[in-house]
Each structure stands twice: as C-alpha cells, then as structure tokens.
Design an enzyme around this catalytic site. Sequence first.
Site, PDB file in Angstrom:
ATOM      1  N   ASN A  23       0.805  -1.230   0.000  1.00 50.27           N
ATOM      2  CA  ASN A  23       0.000   0.000   0.000  1.00 50.27           C
ATOM      3  C   ASN A  23       0.831   1.271   0.000  1.00 50.27           C
ATOM      4  O   ASN A  23       0.275   2.365  -0.081  1.00 50.27           O
ATOM      5  CB  ASN A  23      -0.976  -0.018   1.175  1.00 50.27           C
ATOM      6  CG  ASN A  23      -2.071  -1.052   0.944  1.00 50.27           C
ATOM      7  OD1 ASN A  23      -2.163  -1.628  -0.137  1.00 50.27           O
ATOM      8  ND2 ASN A  23      -2.871  -1.310   1.960  1.00 50.27           N
ATOM      9  N   ASP A 307      -7.305  -3.248   7.940  1.00 50.44           N
ATOM     10  CA  ASP A 307      -6.662  -4.348   7.201  1.00 50.44           C
ATOM     11  C   ASP A 307      -6.159  -5.457   8.107  1.00 50.44           C
ATOM     12  O   ASP A 307      -5.698  -6.492   7.626  1.00 50.44           O
ATOM     13  CB  ASP A 307      -5.494  -3.816   6.361  1.00 50.44           C
ATOM     14  CG  ASP A 307      -5.995  -2.937   5.237  1.00 50.44           C
ATOM     15  OD1 ASP A 307      -5.174  -2.234   4.622  1.00 50.44           O
ATOM     16  OD2 ASP A 307      -7.210  -2.929   4.991  1.00 50.44           O
ATOM     17  N   ARG A 399      -2.541 -11.273  -4.031  1.00 45.74           N
ATOM     18  CA  ARG A 399      -2.537  -9.827  -4.322  1.00 45.74           C
ATOM     19  C   ARG A 399      -1.653  -9.075  -3.347  1.00 45.74           C
ATOM     20  O   ARG A 399      -1.104  -8.028  -3.668  1.00 45.74           O
ATOM     21  CB  ARG A 399      -3.965  -9.271  -4.228  1.00 45.74           C
ATOM     22  CG  ARG A 399      -4.865  -9.657  -5.386  1.00 45.74           C
ATOM     23  CD  ARG A 399      -6.158  -8.885  -5.332  1.00 45.74           C
ATOM     24  NE  ARG A 399      -5.880  -7.477  -5.110  1.00 45.74           N
ATOM     25  CZ  ARG A 399      -6.728  -6.645  -4.497  1.00 45.74           C
ATOM     26  NH1 ARG A 399      -7.885  -7.077  -4.053  1.00 45.74           N
ATOM     27  NH2 ARG A 399      -6.409  -5.369  -4.333  1.00 45.74           N
TER      28      ARG A 399
HETATM   29  C1  EPZ Z   1      -6.685   2.040   1.197  1.00 49.07           C
HETATM   30  O1  EPZ Z   1      -7.846   1.854   0.410  1.00 49.07           O
HETATM   31  C2  EPZ Z   1      -5.987   0.692   1.237  1.00 49.07           C
HETATM   32  N1  EPZ Z   1      -5.614   0.296  -0.117  1.00 49.07           N
HETATM   33  C3  EPZ Z   1      -6.921  -0.366   1.842  1.00 49.07           C
HETATM   34  O2  EPZ Z   1      -6.196  -1.587   1.917  1.00 49.07           O
HETATM   35  C4  EPZ Z   1      -7.283   0.084   3.259  1.00 49.07           C
HETATM   36  O3  EPZ Z   1      -8.182  -0.843   3.814  1.00 49.07           O
HETATM   37  C5  EPZ Z   1      -7.925   1.481   3.204  1.00 49.07           C
HETATM   38  O4  EPZ Z   1      -7.032   2.413   2.548  1.00 49.07           O
HETATM   39  C6  EPZ Z   1      -8.235   2.030   4.590  1.00 49.07           C
HETATM   40  O5  EPZ Z   1      -7.068   2.101   5.337  1.00 49.07           O
HETATM   41  C7  EPZ Z   1      -4.480   0.795  -0.639  1.00 49.07           C
HETATM   42  O6  EPZ Z   1      -3.787   1.582  -0.025  1.00 49.07           O
HETATM   43  C8  EPZ Z   1      -4.127   0.329  -2.027  1.00 49.07           C
HETATM   44  P1  EPZ Z   1     -10.117   4.850   1.723  1.00 49.07           P
HETATM   45  P2  EPZ Z   1      -8.706   3.143  -0.072  1.00 49.07           P
HETATM   46  O7  EPZ Z   1     -10.234   5.780   0.581  1.00 49.07           O
HETATM   47  O8  EPZ Z   1      -7.799   4.283  -0.341  1.00 49.07           O
HETATM   48  C9  EPZ Z   1     -14.807   5.546   1.548  1.00 49.07           C
HETATM   49  C10 EPZ Z   1      -5.807  -3.859   1.541  1.00 49.07           C
HETATM   50  O9  EPZ Z   1      -6.323  -4.841   2.087  1.00 49.07           O
HETATM   51  N2  EPZ Z   1     -14.523   6.394   0.380  1.00 49.07           N
HETATM   52  O10 EPZ Z   1      -9.335   5.282   2.930  1.00 49.07           O
HETATM   53  O11 EPZ Z   1      -9.625   2.707  -1.144  1.00 49.07           O
HETATM   54  C11 EPZ Z   1     -14.494   4.075   1.275  1.00 49.07           C
HETATM   55  O12 EPZ Z   1     -15.562   3.444   0.645  1.00 49.07           O
HETATM   56  C12 EPZ Z   1      -6.668  -2.695   1.119  1.00 49.07           C
HETATM   57  O13 EPZ Z   1      -4.580  -3.711   1.342  1.00 49.07           O
HETATM   58  C13 EPZ Z   1     -15.563   7.119  -0.181  1.00 49.07           C
HETATM   59  O14 EPZ Z   1     -16.702   7.051   0.267  1.00 49.07           O
HETATM   60  O15 EPZ Z   1      -9.542   3.439   1.243  1.00 49.07           O
HETATM   61  C14 EPZ Z   1     -14.245   3.544   2.667  1.00 49.07           C
HETATM   62  O16 EPZ Z   1     -15.482   3.269   3.275  1.00 49.07           O
HETATM   63  C15 EPZ Z   1      -8.153  -2.985   1.323  1.00 49.07           C
HETATM   64  N3  EPZ Z   1     -15.305   7.894  -1.270  1.00 49.07           N
HETATM   65  C16 EPZ Z   1     -13.589   4.736   3.388  1.00 49.07           C
HETATM   66  O17 EPZ Z   1     -13.925   5.898   2.616  1.00 49.07           O
HETATM   67  C17 EPZ Z   1     -14.042   8.001  -1.808  1.00 49.07           C
HETATM   68  O18 EPZ Z   1     -13.861   8.764  -2.781  1.00 49.07           O
HETATM   69  C18 EPZ Z   1     -12.074   4.641   3.469  1.00 49.07           C
HETATM   70  O19 EPZ Z   1     -11.599   4.412   2.161  1.00 49.07           O
HETATM   71  C19 EPZ Z   1     -12.997   7.258  -1.217  1.00 49.07           C
HETATM   72  C20 EPZ Z   1     -13.253   6.466  -0.117  1.00 49.07           C
END
Ligand code: EPZ
Length: 419
Positions: A23, A307, A399
């Site tokens: 990540n 995570d 992955r």
């Molecule tokens: C990152 O995902 C990580 N992935 C995820 O890890 C991790 O679980 C997550 O951050 C939270 O820490 C990578 O870094 C590649 P967010 P990301 O934007 O960026 C909502 C793994 O297992 N949201 O912080 O997609 C979203 O739906 C993966 O390695 C919106 O609503 O997470 C979630 O409920 C899984 N609109 C919350 O915010 C948006 O535009 C947090 O998502 C963006 C996000």
Amino acid sequence: MEKLQVIGARKLRGNIKISGSKNSSLPILAATLLSNKKIEISNLPKVRDIKTMLLLLSSLGAKIKQNSQYNSITIENSKNIKTFASYNLVKTMRAGILVLGPLLARFGEAKVSLPGGCAIGARPVDIHLKALSKLGVKYKIIQGYVHAKAPRGLIGNKIRFSKISVGATENLVIAACLAKGETTLYNCAIEPEIKDLINFLKKMGCNIKFSGKRIIKIKGTQNLQNVKYKIMFDRIEAGTYMIASFLTGGNLKICNVNPKIINTEIKILKKIGAKIKIKQNEINVSGKNEIKNIKLKTSPYPGFPTDLQAQLMVLLCKSNGQSVINEKIFENRFMHASELNRMGAKIKVFGNKAIIQGNIIFKPAELMATDLRASVSLVLAALTAKGKSIINRIYHLDRGYENIEKKLRNVGANIKRIS
Ligand code: EPZ
C-alpha cells in the site's frame, strides 16, 4: 485454480522477514507518472497488485526495467505517455485510480476507468473527484470511465476532505505537486504509507510538508529530478505474522520492521496477552499466555487498521471470553466471519458490528477466500485447526502477501500450494 493446503495445529517458531509495503508501493508507482526523469525503486513486494500496477504503467507507455532478485525496478515515463487507463487493469486493482492525479497534473487530461466495487464495499471515488475539481479539473463519467480535463492546468487551492480517505489523500498530494501555487489539504489520512509517498515525492524534488493535525501543504514545482527510493516495510504483513505467532502459541521474530510505526497493533496485542519484545528493527512475539477478549473498533491511522481486522477476529475466537469488533471503515468487511463459522467459530454479525465467542477449537474445512485480508484470516484459522484444510481462490491472497506459504513453512507450518 490454485489452492492452499494447510495441516494445522503446529506452533510457529523462527524468523520472518517482512517484505516491502503493497500500500506504499502502489501510490509511489503511480506518482512516477509525474516525472520524465529516471526513477529507481527497491524493496517492492512480489505480489500480484504490484505486477498489475506495473502492467498499467507500461500500458500508459512507461519504460520499466525489473531486477527481480532484489524486487527493484527502474522506470522512466519520459515520452509518449498515454492518458488512458483501461478497465481490464483497474477492475482487479482499485488503486489504479491513483494514476488519475498524476496524469492530470502532468498532461492536463486523463481517461481512467472507475475502479468498481469489491467484496468489502462499493469503493466509490467521489471524494477523489470532488477534490480534484477544486484544483480546476472538469470531469464526466461516461460508460464507467472518468473523462477528466484540466484545460488551464491544475491550480492550487484549499481543500477539506469530507471523510478521511487514504486514496483520495494520495491522489491529491500527487496531483498538487505540479499544480500552480499552493494547495492545502485538510482532514487528510496520515497512514505511514502516505508519509512514505511524501518522502518519495520530496526526494523527487516536490515541495510538501505536514502543517498540523491532518493538514498537508504542497507547493507546485516543475523541476523534478532523478530519484532512488526504498519502499517501507509492510505493516499489515508484519501485524498478520505477529497475530499468527500469538495464535499458534509460538515464538516468532518479525524482522525488517520499524516498531514505532505499528505501536497501536503492539499495544492491542499486549492488551490481549501477547508477550512482545521490541528491538531496533525487529519484534519478538510469543504466545504462551492466555488470549484475553476485547472490545475494539477499526479507525484511520493511528487507530487499529481495518486491514488487520479479519486476522484479529481469528485470534479473538481463541480468547477467554466474548469480544466485539466494530468495523468503522468499510461497509461489508466481515465476509470472513461466515467461513470461520464453518470451522466452528461462533461469530454473529449485526451490520458493522461482530460479536465473537471465545474458547473456540477450529476444525479443518474446505474454505473459500473472498478478499485479500479475509483469505489470510482463513490461513490463520487453518494453522490452528487439527487436520487438513483447503483454501480456494487464493489469487486474493497473492494480491498482497509475498511467498506466504514459503515464509510460514520456514517457521514450521505444514502448508503447500496445490492446483
Ligand atoms: C486504502 O484503500 C488501502 N488500499 C486499503 O487496503 C485500506 O483498507 C484502506 O485504505 C483504509 O485504510 C491501498 O492503499 C491500495 P479509503 P482506499 O479511501 O484508499 C470511503 C488492503 O487490504 N470512500 O481510505 O480505497 C471508502 O468506501 C486494502 O490492502 C468514499 O466514500 O480506502 C471507505 O469506506 C483494502 N469515497 C472509506 O472511505 C471516496 O472517494 C475509506 O476508504 C474514497 C473512499
């Protein structure tokens, strides 16, 4: 279709070397699109998401040389970079949306597939898009693609994220590096992987600083330089093996880590009863003591990471009482509970709350992985179940975990990949 066969109920003992962070690698690889200079990146984990991101960058025209022994690459995005990121690459790796910011910053236009949802949630990108429009980006969603343009280039602005988002923070920090003037981002995610991305961008010549609680200031710049960078360790992989050591009553030394970064996880595991000794870049976890039950919620860094939620749930099934986990980040991240219940767990899910009975003896079973972290929780449960378990759809596991069966076999697990 590959599967994992695990014959459990063995204590894990020995050393596990932690790989580079998936990540942290993903946003850093996306950020290379900002520059036409030579960039060397080392300590990339050999996992499928990194391969997919490298394929995506090559599809955009990046010149990539890989030196597989040391998980390092040299990348140059100097000429004829395309600004179209296709669905077939972005759909399997949602971090593909992270090329949107750098492409707009450097070329003023981009057509990037929407990532689409996954098992753990809808994974929208509305926060990314709303924030980019504050930098002067105009966009339309047409047939599942974001068609975005910044006719006058990106213009710095003050932007407050409506919700803490790791990906949106990363996309905007990267985009703002080439915007005209200064950008201030409020309510940012501050995960260690974001700090690693910022360190990389600063080494590349970008002007970025943290200025207060969840506030990041970026001054646009044009002169970037060649850079050599080493990716930080994967704190989720480290946390997974720390839990594995305690869970199996073993004694593992987790190497190549910075214990300060995983302070919360260490505190929680100690609270549950793990014996933990910390050295400069290694953590020793032994699981002689009884596992205690706990009430816990996941939250953005520095809180307990979502995570690691599935992995902790397996540990709590073996605790001496009832535990509760509140999943506050994703709307559907308990898919592993039903598979664990098929192994004898007693987990009840009510919306984003899971109630976990303790004192469970996991029984071996044939299992189905659904997402990256859920699949590793099934491996953990199988490691403690007396007998043979089979875990299907382990492409989810590949992955994000480098050589998981090799690392576990080296510390005494009976685990092998079968097709
Ligand atoms: C990152 O995902 C990580 N992935 C995820 O890890 C991790 O679980 C997550 O951050 C939270 O820490 C990578 O870094 C590649 P967010 P990301 O934007 O960026 C909502 C793994 O297992 N949201 O912080 O997609 C979203 O739906 C993966 O390695 C919106 O609503 O997470 C979630 O409920 C899984 N609109 C919350 O915010 C948006 O535009 C947090 O998502 C963006 C996000």
